[in-house]
Design a protein around this motif. Structure first.
Motif, PDB file in Angstrom:
ATOM      1  N   GLU A   1      34.974  42.981  41.515  1.00 42.64           N
ATOM      2  CA  GLU A   1      34.712  41.664  40.928  1.00 42.64           C
ATOM      3  C   GLU A   1      34.864  41.709  39.408  1.00 42.64           C
ATOM      4  O   GLU A   1      35.446  40.802  38.804  1.00 42.64           O
ATOM      5  N   GLN A   2      34.342  42.779  38.797  1.00 37.69           N
ATOM      6  CA  GLN A   2      34.451  42.918  37.342  1.00 37.69           C
ATOM      7  C   GLN A   2      35.915  42.962  36.914  1.00 37.69           C
ATOM      8  O   GLN A   2      36.308  42.314  35.945  1.00 37.69           O
ATOM      9  N   GLU A   3      36.715  43.698  37.671  1.00 32.78           N
ATOM     10  CA  GLU A   3      38.139  43.821  37.354  1.00 32.78           C
ATOM     11  C   GLU A   3      38.849  42.470  37.491  1.00 32.78           C
ATOM     12  O   GLU A   3      39.683  42.100  36.661  1.00 32.78           O
TER      13      GLU A   3
ATOM     14  N   ASN B   1      37.800  40.271  34.472  1.00 34.13           N
ATOM     15  CA  ASN B   1      38.219  40.772  33.164  1.00 34.13           C
ATOM     16  C   ASN B   1      39.654  40.338  32.865  1.00 34.13           C
ATOM     17  O   ASN B   1      40.577  40.677  33.586  1.00 34.13           O
TER      18      ASN B   1
ATOM     19  N   ALA C   1      32.808  39.851  33.071  1.00 30.57           N
ATOM     20  CA  ALA C   1      33.221  41.168  33.567  1.00 30.57           C
ATOM     21  C   ALA C   1      32.223  42.264  33.209  1.00 30.57           C
ATOM     22  O   ALA C   1      32.239  43.340  33.810  1.00 30.57           O
ATOM     23  N   ASP C   2      31.334  42.001  32.246  1.00 30.42           N
ATOM     24  CA  ASP C   2      30.335  42.994  31.843  1.00 30.42           C
ATOM     25  C   ASP C   2      29.080  42.973  32.712  1.00 30.42           C
ATOM     26  O   ASP C   2      28.189  43.789  32.527  1.00 30.42           O
ATOM     27  N   ASP C   3      28.998  42.030  33.654  1.00 31.56           N
ATOM     28  CA  ASP C   3      27.807  41.890  34.491  1.00 31.56           C
ATOM     29  C   ASP C   3      27.688  43.081  35.446  1.00 31.56           C
ATOM     30  O   ASP C   3      28.514  43.261  36.336  1.00 31.56           O
ATOM     31  N   GLU C   4      26.655  43.892  35.240  1.00 31.18           N
ATOM     32  CA  GLU C   4      26.484  45.102  36.040  1.00 31.18           C
ATOM     33  C   GLU C   4      26.104  44.828  37.493  1.00 31.18           C
ATOM     34  O   GLU C   4      26.200  45.710  38.339  1.00 31.18           O
TER      35      GLU C   4
ATOM     36  N   LEU D   1      27.704  42.892  39.396  1.00 29.25           N
ATOM     37  CA  LEU D   1      28.947  42.657  40.136  1.00 29.25           C
ATOM     38  C   LEU D   1      29.584  43.975  40.542  1.00 29.25           C
ATOM     39  O   LEU D   1      29.405  44.994  39.882  1.00 29.25           O
TER      40      LEU D   1
END
Length: 196
Positions: free
Chosen positions: A75-77, A80, A66-69, A71
């Motif tokens: 997608e991060q949400e 996570n 989820a920390d991948d910038e 994305l």
């Protein structure tokens, strides 16, 4: 309790996992120990064959992705806090475009390669309470689930590489099976020479 992760070359990684019943011995403890083992090794997924059990059980926690910038916020949400146990999973279908992503595996440390997979899956499984589910996932969620699902089918990500890549990796894979590798988590190596 942290369990040793089985290294490349162990026959258990090539077995197709068996479905289990709700009464499977110490299932709650097994799942708890698998979470602990996975987190200790900084993994995002772990399948029962990787701890020496040829059964259809794997777990996934995609929170680290989820920390991948790169994305999108959506997608991060989605990634996570996605934390699930999949028992007796069976793939219903894999659809969509093939896409490459750099994969690694706790049973094959220090080797990462681009692997082609379909971008959407539908999978049926039961959860820890043996409640049935059929769900569809896409993107990175689908990828992590596919990787772990392959483990309960006796398939490793290296099987999906070209024959040239496999030849190039042969020596490194042999060294992993012999324990000639540095890892910071417990492992069980199939081809380590036992000394008296």
């Amino acid at each position: 309790m942290t369990l040793p992760i089985v290294a490349y070359g162990d026959p258990v990684l090539r077995k197709v996992g068996k479905d289990i019943q709700k009464e499977y011995p110490d299932l709650t403890d097994l799942v708890k120990n698998m979470w602990e083992t996975m987190y200790n090794a900084n993994g995002v997924g772990l399948a029962a064959p990787q701890i020496g059990r040829p059964i259809r059980l794997f777990l996934v926690d995609t929170t680290p992705f989820a920390d991948d910038e790169e994305l999108s916020a959506e997608e991060q949400e989605e990634l996570n806090g996605f934390k699930k146990v999949f028992i007796n999973a069976h793939m219903v279908e894999e659809t969509g475009q093939n896409w490459a992503f750099n994969e690694g595996c706790l049973s094959i440390p220090d080797i990462r390669e681009d692997v082609q997979r379909k971008d959407t899956i539908t999978i049926s499984y039961v959860d820890e309470d043996f409640k049935p589910h059929t769900e569809t996932y896409g993107g990175l969620l689908a990828r992590v689930i596919q990787h772990e699902y392959d483990h309960i089918e006796g398939i490793l990500f290296t099987d999906k590489l070209s024959s040239l890549k496999k030849r190039l990796l042969k020596g490194r894979l042999a060294n992993i099976s012999k324990g000639k590798i540095n890892v910071d988590y417990r492992m069980r190596f199939p081809n380590v020479k036992k000394t008296r």
